[in-house]
Write a protein that holds these residues in place. Structure first.
Motif, PDB file in Angstrom:
ATOM      1  N   ARG A 140      -5.869  37.063  21.423  1.00 32.27           N
ATOM      2  CA  ARG A 140      -4.945  36.889  20.474  1.00 32.27           C
ATOM      3  C   ARG A 140      -4.336  35.754  20.958  1.00 32.27           C
ATOM      4  NH1 ARG A 140      -1.456  38.644  16.326  1.00 32.27           N
ATOM      5  NH2 ARG A 140       0.625  38.248  16.816  1.00 32.27           N
ATOM      6  N   GLU A 141      -3.939  35.566  22.234  1.00 33.78           N
ATOM      7  CA  GLU A 141      -3.262  34.222  22.818  1.00 33.78           C
ATOM      8  C   GLU A 141      -4.284  33.010  22.474  1.00 33.78           C
ATOM      9  OE1 GLU A 141      -1.284  32.833  27.032  1.00 33.78           O
ATOM     10  OE2 GLU A 141      -2.050  34.698  26.822  1.00 33.78           O
ATOM     11  N   GLU A 142      -5.403  33.243  22.838  1.00 27.05           N
ATOM     12  CA  GLU A 142      -6.251  32.132  22.735  1.00 27.05           C
ATOM     13  C   GLU A 142      -6.438  31.446  21.313  1.00 27.05           C
ATOM     14  OE1 GLU A 142      -9.635  32.883  26.157  1.00 27.05           O
ATOM     15  OE2 GLU A 142      -9.801  33.923  24.317  1.00 27.05           O
ATOM     16  N   LEU A 143      -6.534  32.494  20.146  1.00 31.18           N
ATOM     17  CA  LEU A 143      -6.411  32.208  18.968  1.00 31.18           C
ATOM     18  C   LEU A 143      -4.972  31.446  18.415  1.00 31.18           C
ATOM     19  CD1 LEU A 143      -7.834  35.326  17.121  1.00 31.18           C
ATOM     20  CD2 LEU A 143      -8.790  33.155  17.235  1.00 31.18           C
ATOM     21  N   LEU A 144      -3.905  32.088  18.966  1.00 27.33           N
ATOM     22  CA  LEU A 144      -2.627  31.314  18.769  1.00 27.33           C
ATOM     23  C   LEU A 144      -2.499  29.888  19.227  1.00 27.33           C
ATOM     24  CD1 LEU A 144      -0.456  34.412  19.254  1.00 27.33           C
ATOM     25  CD2 LEU A 144      -0.742  33.360  17.107  1.00 27.33           C
ATOM     26  N   ASN A 145      -3.153  29.763  20.523  1.00 28.28           N
ATOM     27  CA  ASN A 145      -3.056  28.342  21.067  1.00 28.28           C
ATOM     28  C   ASN A 145      -3.962  27.456  20.108  1.00 28.28           C
ATOM     29  OD1 ASN A 145      -1.332  28.895  23.232  1.00 28.28           O
ATOM     30  ND2 ASN A 145      -2.908  29.720  24.635  1.00 28.28           N
ATOM     31  N   LEU A 146      -5.148  27.862  19.822  1.00 29.61           N
ATOM     32  CA  LEU A 146      -6.162  27.258  19.201  1.00 29.61           C
ATOM     33  C   LEU A 146      -5.443  26.631  17.773  1.00 29.61           C
ATOM     34  CD1 LEU A 146      -9.069  26.187  18.364  1.00 29.61           C
ATOM     35  CD2 LEU A 146      -9.594  28.049  17.450  1.00 29.61           C
ATOM     36  N   ALA A 147      -4.723  27.879  17.107  1.00 31.01           N
ATOM     37  CA  ALA A 147      -3.976  27.378  15.837  1.00 31.01           C
ATOM     38  C   ALA A 147      -3.068  26.481  15.937  1.00 31.01           C
ATOM     39  CB  ALA A 147      -3.283  28.707  15.194  1.00 31.01           C
ATOM     40  N   PHE A 148      -2.190  26.439  17.020  1.00 26.69           N
ATOM     41  CA  PHE A 148      -1.171  25.624  17.395  1.00 26.69           C
ATOM     42  C   PHE A 148      -1.503  24.356  17.623  1.00 26.69           C
ATOM     43  CE2 PHE A 148       1.803  23.444  20.213  1.00 26.69           C
ATOM     44  CZ  PHE A 148       2.986  23.448  19.345  1.00 26.69           C
ATOM     45  N   ARG A 149      -2.870  24.099  18.395  1.00 31.67           N
ATOM     46  CA  ARG A 149      -3.189  22.710  18.406  1.00 31.67           C
ATOM     47  C   ARG A 149      -3.710  22.140  17.436  1.00 31.67           C
ATOM     48  NH1 ARG A 149      -5.898  25.333  22.894  1.00 31.67           N
ATOM     49  NH2 ARG A 149      -7.864  25.091  21.649  1.00 31.67           N
ATOM     50  N   GLN A 150      -4.307  22.961  16.429  1.00 32.93           N
ATOM     51  CA  GLN A 150      -4.677  22.298  15.020  1.00 32.93           C
ATOM     52  C   GLN A 150      -3.511  21.941  14.266  1.00 32.93           C
ATOM     53  OE1 GLN A 150      -7.968  21.616  14.318  1.00 32.93           O
ATOM     54  NE2 GLN A 150      -8.615  22.279  16.354  1.00 32.93           N
ATOM     55  N   LEU A 151      -2.612  22.764  14.345  1.00 32.63           N
ATOM     56  CA  LEU A 151      -1.317  22.246  13.390  1.00 32.63           C
ATOM     57  C   LEU A 151      -0.424  21.327  14.133  1.00 32.63           C
ATOM     58  CD1 LEU A 151      -0.197  25.997  12.830  1.00 32.63           C
ATOM     59  CD2 LEU A 151      -1.138  24.506  10.939  1.00 32.63           C
ATOM     60  N   ASP A 152      -0.493  21.176  15.366  1.00 33.60           N
ATOM     61  CA  ASP A 152       0.349  20.165  16.002  1.00 33.60           C
ATOM     62  C   ASP A 152      -0.122  18.755  16.064  1.00 33.60           C
ATOM     63  OD1 ASP A 152       2.486  18.786  17.436  1.00 33.60           O
ATOM     64  OD2 ASP A 152       1.850  19.547  19.388  1.00 33.60           O
ATOM     65  N   ALA A 153       0.004  18.167  14.888  1.00 33.42           N
ATOM     66  CA  ALA A 153      -0.630  16.823  14.241  1.00 33.42           C
ATOM     67  C   ALA A 153      -0.331  15.627  15.164  1.00 33.42           C
ATOM     68  CB  ALA A 153      -0.403  16.596  12.686  1.00 33.42           C
ATOM     69  N   ASP A 154       0.934  15.689  15.566  1.00 35.40           N
ATOM     70  CA  ASP A 154       1.516  14.531  16.264  1.00 35.40           C
ATOM     71  C   ASP A 154       1.543  14.861  17.822  1.00 35.40           C
ATOM     72  OD1 ASP A 154       3.697  16.510  16.760  1.00 35.40           O
ATOM     73  OD2 ASP A 154       5.183  15.035  15.672  1.00 35.40           O
ATOM     74  N   ALA A 155       0.840  16.081  18.228  1.00 39.99           N
ATOM     75  CA  ALA A 155       0.562  16.395  19.719  1.00 39.99           C
ATOM     76  C   ALA A 155       2.162  16.320  20.386  1.00 39.99           C
ATOM     77  CB  ALA A 155      -0.403  15.443  20.284  1.00 39.99           C
TER      78      ALA A 155
END
Length: 178
Positions: A140-155
């Motif tokens: 679950r934590e890895e999925l959340l991190n992956l989703a966050f990185r994809q959503l954080d367009a401006d890094a």
């Protein structure tokens, strides 16, 4: 400065793009993801270790994407020239400011237009997304991190209103599908 073989200085598009996007798309991409934000996003994507610098291997990956076709020996010289030109220690790597100078230098083979930056970022993000089979094995934590990185367009490390709105629209479309 050493003379480089002319084949290495040839600019090639980072990725084969069949047709240029319509002007409206260029305009919206420029507005949504400014050149600075795209440069920062690309830096974060290339800095897979999160070290805050792009080492020789990360810069080689970038160089290959913008058309570098030289050998390993050619790369050693190119990397040394790059470190000298953009002011970073070759043993450490390029910091974000040095990388920004590299992609903004219109007289160098590492120059990228905003459109090319978009294409490279899209290519890396699409290429690095875990295949569906692998996603099922993530915690679950890895999925959340992956989703966050994809959503954080401006890094930025944060989700701003625009990024959250894009996610909400995506969810609304998915929820509307039968």
């Amino acid at each position: 400065a050493r003379q480089r073989p002319s084949a290495r200085r040839r600019r090639m598009p980072p990725l084969a793009v069949p047709d240029a996007p319509p002007q409206a798309d260029n305009q919206s991409r420029e507005t949504i993801g400014s050149r600075d934000l795209l440069t920062k996003r690309l830096f974060v994507l290339l800095d897979g270790q999160g070290s805050g610098v792009l080492d020789e291997a990360a810069l080689r990956r970038f160089a290959d994407m913008v058309g570098f076709k030289g050998s390993k020996e050619d790369w050693v010289g190119e990397y040394a020239d790059m470190a000298h030109r953009y002011g970073f220690p070759p043993q450490r790597g390029a910091c974000p400011a040095a990388f920004a100078r590299l992609v903004a230098d219109q007289d160098a083979p590492g120059y990228c237009s905003a459109h090319e930056l978009c294409e490279i970022v899209d290519h890396i993000e699409l290429g690095s997304a875990a295949p569906e089979a692998d996603i099922r094995q993530l915690s679950r934590e890895e999925l959340l991190n992956l989703a966050f990185r994809q959503l954080d367009a401006d890094a930025s490390g944060f989700l701003d209103q625009r990024e959250l709105f894009a996610f909400a629209n995506l969810r609304a479309v998915q929820d509307a599908d039968p």
